[in-house]
Design an enzyme around this catalytic site. Structure first.
Site, short mmCIF file in Angstrom:
data_model
loop_
_atom_site.label_atom_id
_atom_site.label_comp_id
_atom_site.label_asym_id
_atom_site.label_seq_id
_atom_site.Cartn_x
_atom_site.Cartn_y
_atom_site.Cartn_z
N LYS A 112 0.82 -1.22 0.00
CA LYS A 112 0.00 0.00 0.00
C LYS A 112 0.85 1.26 0.00
O LYS A 112 0.50 2.25 -0.64
CB LYS A 112 -0.93 0.02 1.22
CG LYS A 112 -2.09 -0.94 1.13
CD LYS A 112 -3.19 -0.56 2.12
CE LYS A 112 -4.30 -1.59 2.13
NZ LYS A 112 -5.27 -1.34 3.21
N LYS A 195 -6.47 -10.98 -6.73
CA LYS A 195 -7.64 -11.22 -5.89
C LYS A 195 -8.72 -10.17 -6.16
O LYS A 195 -8.41 -9.03 -6.53
CB LYS A 195 -7.26 -11.24 -4.41
CG LYS A 195 -6.96 -9.89 -3.82
CD LYS A 195 -6.88 -9.95 -2.28
CE LYS A 195 -6.65 -8.54 -1.75
NZ LYS A 195 -6.69 -8.43 -0.31
N LYS A 198 -11.64 -4.26 -3.66
CA LYS A 198 -12.35 -2.99 -3.87
C LYS A 198 -11.47 -1.99 -4.59
O LYS A 198 -11.96 -1.03 -5.17
CB LYS A 198 -12.83 -2.43 -2.53
CG LYS A 198 -11.70 -2.26 -1.52
CD LYS A 198 -12.19 -2.38 -0.09
CE LYS A 198 -11.01 -2.72 0.82
NZ LYS A 198 -11.36 -3.45 2.00
P1 TYM Z 1 -10.40 -6.53 4.55
O1 TYM Z 1 -11.41 -5.52 4.90
O2 TYM Z 1 -9.41 -6.21 3.50
O3 TYM Z 1 -11.09 -7.86 4.11
C1 TYM Z 1 -12.12 -8.45 4.88
C2 TYM Z 1 -12.08 -9.97 4.77
O4 TYM Z 1 -12.34 -10.38 3.44
C3 TYM Z 1 -11.31 -11.24 2.98
N1 TYM Z 1 -11.11 -11.00 1.55
C4 TYM Z 1 -11.17 -11.97 0.62
N2 TYM Z 1 -11.40 -13.28 0.72
C5 TYM Z 1 -11.42 -13.99 -0.41
N3 TYM Z 1 -11.23 -13.47 -1.64
C6 TYM Z 1 -10.99 -12.15 -1.79
N4 TYM Z 1 -10.82 -11.65 -3.00
C7 TYM Z 1 -10.96 -11.33 -0.63
N5 TYM Z 1 -10.76 -10.00 -0.40
C8 TYM Z 1 -10.87 -9.82 0.93
C9 TYM Z 1 -10.10 -10.83 3.80
O5 TYM Z 1 -9.16 -11.86 3.89
C10 TYM Z 1 -10.71 -10.54 5.14
O6 TYM Z 1 -10.89 -11.71 5.90
N6 TYM Z 1 -7.07 -6.04 8.17
C11 TYM Z 1 -8.41 -6.58 7.88
C12 TYM Z 1 -9.50 -6.08 8.79
C13 TYM Z 1 -9.24 -6.30 10.24
C14 TYM Z 1 -9.31 -7.56 10.91
C15 TYM Z 1 -9.00 -7.27 12.28
C16 TYM Z 1 -9.58 -8.85 10.53
C17 TYM Z 1 -8.91 -5.37 11.15
N7 TYM Z 1 -8.77 -5.96 12.38
C18 TYM Z 1 -8.97 -8.28 13.22
C19 TYM Z 1 -9.55 -9.86 11.49
C20 TYM Z 1 -9.24 -9.58 12.82
C21 TYM Z 1 -8.75 -6.20 6.47
O7 TYM Z 1 -8.32 -5.20 5.95
O8 TYM Z 1 -9.65 -6.99 5.87
#
Ligand code: TYM
Length: 332
Positions: A112, A195, A198
């Site tokens: 990022k 992947k 967004k």
């Molecule tokens: P984030 O918001 O990027 O994504 C949320 C969840 O969706 C999953 N994900 C996917 N799974 C399959 N295929 C895809 N193309 C795909 N894109 C996203 C991600 O693996 C995730 O599980 N850092 C985290 C948010 C967070 C968090 C936490 C998660 C903050 N604190 C504590 C767990 C525990 C994040 O940015 O996820």
């Protein structure tokens, strides 16, 4: 009951199919068996610039989509991260236990910050995984259900739990990532080696949970497929078809082997027509339910307040213990 915790950033106008199939669906299944905590990490969202009004709206949209996608607020604790100040309190302690080099090795920051330019990337983006470790460890979950891309962050939370436990005394449960192998990653429909995200270049490869039926069908029907005609799962040589098979399999519950057999001798078009219907049927009710919830924001906010209170009861206990162990004078 063992505990789980997870969250998805409110950083887009809607969650996408990857979030739903890779994460939310798994949460919904797990909440039947586990004491589940699901939250909306709005503190994480501001690690990159956000428009205040849009952020507030997206936080509600994300909450509504959790519920519409099957999170049951009677069974699980649903809350907004910024409603529980203990997240930032614990994060500070963890900031002081994390090496600079250790934080520098986190791949998400590298990706990022490269995109933004290191000078304009915020310090918050750098310490992002440390806040995530606090999110997790505050509640002492055994499992953290996430997609593959979050594995490294869960690893950091394990390291910090172990470090704190050995430096002070046994305090934290060392959590494990719960990653469903074959469904862990959904790929971009136009660029099936990246992947679904967004922040994709073009929306054509993305399916949002709030898209209408026509858009969803169009995106699936125009998904990039591969040379040849055979409908076979082969991530390496047929990433497009493999992605479609994965989506089909996760929603219908048929194994990829069964699907290969079902589509033997058929053309890519057949698979796409079926899949468009399957995805539309699944997402349609989720969209309507989310819209219903968003039509009554006061009720939604009330549900979030109930969740925040439940979360705080636990989080406050953890912070109290941690503060005592690191040597902070108790506030009378
Ligand atoms: P984030 O918001 O990027 O994504 C949320 C969840 O969706 C999953 N994900 C996917 N799974 C399959 N295929 C895809 N193309 C795909 N894109 C996203 C991600 O693996 C995730 O599980 N850092 C985290 C948010 C967070 C968090 C936490 C998660 C903050 N604190 C504590 C767990 C525990 C994040 O940015 O996820």
């Amino acid at each position: 009951r063992a505990r789980i915790l997870s969250g998805m950033q409110p950083s887009a106008d809607s969650l996408h199919l990857g979030n739903y199939l890779g994460a939310l669906l798994n949460w919904v299944r797990m909440q039947e068996e586990y004491d589940a905590f699901f939250f909306i990490p709005d503190l994480h969202a501001i690690t990159v610039p956000q428009d205040p009004e849009i952020l507030a709206r997206r936080t509600r949209v994300t909450a509504a989509q959790y519920i519409a996608g099957g999170v049951d607020v009677e069974k699980s604790t649903l809350f907004v991260q910024s409603h529980v100040p203990e997240h930032t309190q614990l994060a500070w302690v963890f900031n002081c236990l994390t090496g600079f080099g250790e934080a520098s090795r986190m791949t998400q920051f590298k990706d990022k910050s490269q995109k933004q330019g290191t000078d304009s990337a915020s310090v918050g983006l750098f310490t992002y995984p440390i806040l995530q470790a606090a999110d997790i460890l505050l509640y002492n979950p055994q499992f953290v259900p996430v997609g593959e891309d979050q594995r490294q962050h869960v690893e950091l939370s394990r390291d910090l739990a172990q470090r704190f436990n050995s430096r002070f005394s046994e305090t934290f449960v060392v959590p494990q990532p719960a990653i469903q192998k074959d469904t862990a990653k959904i790929y971009d429909l136009q660029n099936p080696t990246a992947k679904m995200s967004k922040s994709a270049q073009s929306p054509a490869g993305l399916i949002n949970l709030l898209d209408d039926a026509k858009t969803i069908a169009k995106r699936i029907k125009s998904a990039v497929t591969d040379d040849g005609t055979e409908i076979r799962f082969d991530r390496e040589n047929k990433p497009g078809v493999s992605n479609l098979l994965t989506i089909h399999s996760v929603i219908t519950g048929h194994t990829v082997d069964e699907l290969e057999e079902q589509y033997q001798g058929k053309m890519y078009g057949h698979l796409k027509v079926d899949l468009a219907e399957i995805v539309v049927d699944r997402l349609g009710p989720i969209k309507s339910r989310a819209e219903e919830l968003l039509a009554d924001p006061a009720e939604l906010d009330r549900l979030l307040a109930v969740g925040a209170q439940k979360a705080r009861d636990i989080a406050a206990e953890t912070v109290e213990q941690v503060y005592r162990k690191v040597g902070f004078l108790p506030a009378l």
